[in-house]
Motif scaffolding. Structure first.
Motif, short mmCIF file in Angstrom:
data_model
loop_
_atom_site.label_atom_id
_atom_site.label_comp_id
_atom_site.label_asym_id
_atom_site.label_seq_id
_atom_site.Cartn_x
_atom_site.Cartn_y
_atom_site.Cartn_z
N ARG A 104 80.59 -49.76 65.13
CA ARG A 104 80.46 -50.96 65.97
C ARG A 104 81.68 -51.82 65.68
NH1 ARG A 104 76.20 -47.50 66.70
NH2 ARG A 104 74.28 -48.53 67.34
N GLY A 105 82.64 -51.85 66.61
CA GLY A 105 83.90 -52.56 66.38
C GLY A 105 83.75 -54.06 66.23
N LEU A 106 84.53 -54.64 65.31
CA LEU A 106 84.60 -56.10 65.09
C LEU A 106 83.23 -56.74 64.82
CD1 LEU A 106 87.27 -57.25 67.74
CD2 LEU A 106 87.62 -56.55 65.37
N THR A 107 82.41 -56.02 64.04
CA THR A 107 81.12 -56.61 63.67
C THR A 107 80.99 -56.83 62.16
OG1 THR A 107 80.11 -54.42 63.63
CG2 THR A 107 79.85 -55.68 65.66
N ALA A 108 81.98 -56.33 61.38
CA ALA A 108 81.92 -56.54 59.92
C ALA A 108 82.17 -58.02 59.64
CB ALA A 108 82.99 -55.69 59.24
N PRO A 109 81.60 -58.55 58.56
CA PRO A 109 81.77 -59.99 58.26
C PRO A 109 83.24 -60.43 58.28
CG PRO A 109 80.13 -59.03 56.81
CD PRO A 109 80.69 -57.89 57.61
N LYS A 110 84.15 -59.62 57.76
CA LYS A 110 85.56 -60.05 57.71
C LYS A 110 86.16 -60.12 59.13
CE LYS A 110 87.83 -55.53 56.85
NZ LYS A 110 87.34 -54.91 58.01
N ASP A 111 85.70 -59.25 60.02
CA ASP A 111 86.20 -59.28 61.41
C ASP A 111 85.58 -60.44 62.19
OD1 ASP A 111 87.72 -56.98 61.08
OD2 ASP A 111 86.01 -55.69 61.54
N LEU A 112 84.34 -60.74 61.85
CA LEU A 112 83.65 -61.79 62.61
C LEU A 112 84.33 -63.15 62.44
CD1 LEU A 112 79.86 -60.98 62.23
CD2 LEU A 112 81.26 -60.91 64.30
N ALA A 157 87.49 -63.92 62.40
CA ALA A 157 88.59 -64.12 63.36
C ALA A 157 88.22 -63.67 64.77
CB ALA A 157 89.83 -63.36 62.88
N HIS A 158 87.21 -62.82 64.90
CA HIS A 158 86.91 -62.22 66.21
C HIS A 158 85.42 -62.31 66.54
CE1 HIS A 158 90.91 -60.56 66.72
NE2 HIS A 158 90.87 -60.14 65.48
N ARG A 159 84.86 -63.49 66.35
CA ARG A 159 83.41 -63.66 66.55
C ARG A 159 82.94 -63.13 67.91
NH1 ARG A 159 79.49 -66.08 63.93
NH2 ARG A 159 77.78 -67.14 65.01
N PHE A 160 83.71 -63.44 68.96
CA PHE A 160 83.29 -63.03 70.30
C PHE A 160 84.25 -62.04 70.95
CE2 PHE A 160 81.31 -67.37 69.97
CZ PHE A 160 80.03 -66.88 69.71
N ASP A 161 85.09 -61.41 70.13
CA ASP A 161 85.99 -60.39 70.68
C ASP A 161 85.37 -59.00 70.53
OD1 ASP A 161 88.03 -62.17 71.41
OD2 ASP A 161 88.85 -62.17 69.37
N PHE A 162 85.91 -58.06 71.30
CA PHE A 162 85.43 -56.68 71.25
C PHE A 162 86.58 -55.73 70.93
CE2 PHE A 162 83.00 -58.89 74.64
CZ PHE A 162 81.76 -58.90 74.02
N SER A 163 86.24 -54.58 70.39
CA SER A 163 87.21 -53.51 70.20
C SER A 163 86.50 -52.19 70.43
CB SER A 163 87.79 -53.56 68.78
OG SER A 163 88.48 -52.34 68.52
N PHE A 164 87.00 -51.37 71.35
CA PHE A 164 86.35 -50.10 71.63
C PHE A 164 87.25 -48.90 71.35
CE2 PHE A 164 84.23 -53.19 74.45
CZ PHE A 164 82.96 -53.10 73.89
N SER A 165 88.47 -49.16 70.91
CA SER A 165 89.37 -48.02 70.73
C SER A 165 89.00 -47.20 69.49
CB SER A 165 90.81 -48.52 70.77
OG SER A 165 91.48 -48.20 69.62
N GLY A 166 88.51 -47.88 68.43
CA GLY A 166 88.08 -47.15 67.23
C GLY A 166 86.85 -46.29 67.53
N LEU A 167 85.98 -46.79 68.36
CA LEU A 167 84.78 -46.05 68.75
C LEU A 167 85.16 -44.79 69.53
CD1 LEU A 167 81.74 -45.63 69.33
CD2 LEU A 167 81.95 -47.30 71.17
N LYS A 168 86.08 -44.97 70.46
CA LYS A 168 86.55 -43.83 71.27
C LYS A 168 87.14 -42.75 70.36
CE LYS A 168 90.60 -44.34 72.59
NZ LYS A 168 91.69 -45.18 73.12
N THR A 169 87.96 -43.18 69.38
CA THR A 169 88.58 -42.23 68.45
C THR A 169 87.51 -41.55 67.60
OG1 THR A 169 90.48 -43.69 68.39
CG2 THR A 169 90.37 -42.01 66.67
N ALA A 170 86.50 -42.31 67.17
CA ALA A 170 85.43 -41.73 66.35
C ALA A 170 84.67 -40.65 67.14
CB ALA A 170 84.47 -42.83 65.91
#
Ligand code: KG4
Ligand code: ZN
Length: 348
Positions: free
Chosen positions: A203-211, A213-226
Motif C-alpha cells: 500500500r503506497g505512501l501509507t507508512a508513518p514516515k510517508d504519511l 510528507a504525503h498524507r493525501f498523496d498516492f503512489s501506485f508505481s511500486g504496487l505495479k512493480t510488485a
C-alpha cells in the motif's frame, strides 16, 4: 424546468469525444464517440491518434446530442468546453469547435476544468452538491483528492499521485496479466472470482514516515512493480498465474489506499460528503469499500453511475450549468486550451 438555462458541454481532453446537453440538473443528451479501440494495441492512449479521432467525431457527435435532446444550437444558452487539463492536441479540437459554434450562434462560451467537471457531473444524478465536500477523482490520467469549498469559484487540492494514476496502474497490471485495454473493467470482472487477501501487495505512501510528507498523496508505481515481480516469479517457476487472485489482491491494494485517504481527508476537514469521480470510480470494489468505510463515520458517499464516471460531455455541461447558475462570467472567445490547467482554476 423549462426556464432553467440550456447548456451544451464539449469534452475532448483524452480519447472520448463527448457532447452533453443539460437543462439545470437534468440530463437531456450525452452523446459519445470513443477512439479507445484505436489505442488498444498500444496499451495506452496515443495523443496524435486521439486528436484525429476527435476531429472526425466532433461534428457528428454534436449533431447526435442536439437530435437526442430535441433542440437546436439556437436554443442553447451557453456552451461549456473542457479547456484543460488533458492532451494538448485533443483539447484544441474541442476548444476550437466550441469557439466556432459560439461565434456562429452568438452564444457565451465557458472554458472549464476537466477535474471540476468530474465533480459536477454528480449533480445530474444526486442534485446540488453539499459544500464543503471532498472529491476523490481517479482515472487513467489523474488521481487527486480535492476539497470542494465552492465548485463555481475554486477547489483546493489536498493530494495527488506522485507517479502513476490509479487507472494507469489498472491498465498496466491488466497488460501484464494478458487482459485487454483499458484494464479496469476486466480486472474488476476477474477480481470477482479471486481472493482479495491471496497476495499481500504493498500500500503506497501509507507508512508513518510517508504519511508525514504525503498524507493525501498516492503512489501506485511500486504496487505495479510488485505485481510484475510476483507474476514473473510464478512464470519462472513454471507455475500458472492465478489471474483472479492477482486481480483481486491488486484491486484491493488500490481501493484500500484510495478509500483510507479519502475518508481521512473528510474526517480531518470535518466534511460529511465524499464524491467519487473519474473512470476508476466505476470500480465495483472501490464503490463498495468507500460506502462501507464512510458509513462508520457518518460520511455520505456520492458516486454517479459508471457511464457518468468515465469521460463524457454531460459532465462539462453540468459544470457549465453550475457556473451559469452561480453567475460566473463567461470566458473570452480567445480562451486557450491549457494542457496543464491547475486544479484551482475552475473556469478561465
Ligand atoms: O475518466 P476516464 O474515462 O478517462 C481518463 O480521464 O483517463 O478513465 C479511464 C480509466 C482507465 O484507466 C480505465 O482502466 C479505468 O478508468 N476504469 C476502471 C474501471 N472502468 C474504467 N478502473 C477500475 N475499475 C473499473 N471498473
Ligand atoms: Zn477524466
Amino acid at each position: 424546468m423549462a426556464d432553467e438555462p440550456l447548456i451544451l458541454g464539449i469534452e475532448t481532453s483524452c480519447d472520448e469525444t463527448g457532447v452533453g446537453i443539460v437543462r439545470g440538473h437534468t440530463l437531456l443528451a450525452d452523446a459519445l464517440a470513443s477512439s479507445v479501440e484505436e489505442h488498444a494495441r498500444f496499451g495506452g492512449v496515443v495523443p496524435e491518434v486521439a486528436s484525429r479521432a476527435h476531429l472526425e467525431a466532433i461534428v457528428p457527435t454534436m449533431r447526435r446530442a442536439l437530435d437526442t435532446a430535441g433542440v437546436t444550437l439556437a436554443d442553447v444558452d451557453a456552451i461549456a468546453v473542457t479547456a484543460g487539463p488533458g492532451l494538448a492536441g485533443a483539447l484544441l479540437v474541442g476548444v476550437a469547435a466550441a469557439k466556432g459554434y459560439a461565434l456562429a450562434a452568438e452564444k457565451p462560451v465557458y472554458g472549464v476544468n476537466h477535474l471540476a467537471a468530474h465533480v459536477a457531473v454528480d449533480t445530474l444524478e444526486h442534485g446540488p452538491l453539499p459544500e464543503p465536500a471532498v472529491a476523490l477523482l481517479v482515472s487513467g490520467g489523474h488521481s487527486s483528492l480535492l476539497l470542494v469549498d465552492n465548485l463555481a469559484t475554486g477547489v483546493t487540492p489536498l493530494g495527488a499521485t506522485i507517479d502513476d494514476a490509479a487507472g494507469e496502474a489498472f491498465d498496466k497490471v491488466a497488460r501484464l496479466l494478458g487482459l485487454p485495454f483499458p484494464g479496469g473493467p476486466p480486472i474488476d470482472r476477474e477480481a470477482r472470482n479471486g481472493a482479495a487477501d491471496a497476495i499481500a501487495f504493498p500500500r503506497g505512501l501509507t507508512a508513518p514516515k510517508d504519511l508525514a510528507a504525503h498524507r493525501f498523496d498516492f503512489s501506485f508505481s511500486g504496487l505495479k512493480t510488485a505485481v510484475a515481480r510476483w507474476v514473473e516469479a510464478r512464470q519462472r517457476a513454471g507455475e500458472p498465474v492465478p489471474v483472479p487472485d492477482v486481480a483481486a489482491s491488486f484491486q484491493e491494494a488500490v481501493c484500500d489506499v484510495l478509500t483510507t485517504k479519502a475518508i481521512r481527508a473528510c474526517r480531518d476537514r470535518g466534511v460529511e460528503t465524499l464524491v467519487l469521480g473519474g473512470g476508476v470510480a466505476a470500480n465495483s470494489r472501490l464503490r463498495a469499500l468507500a460506502e462501507e468505510r464512510a458509513a462508520r463515520y457518518g460520511i455520505r458517499v456520492r458516486v454517479p453511475r459508471p457511464k457518468l464516471c468515465t469521460d463524457n460531455g454531460a459532465m462539462v455541461a453540468a459544470l457549465g450549468s453550475h457556473l451559469v447558475a452561480a453567475g460566473v462570467a463567461p470566458s473570452r472567445l480567445d480562451l486557450p486550451a491549457d494542457s496543464a490547467m491547475p486544479l484551482t482554476t475552475v473556469s478561465v
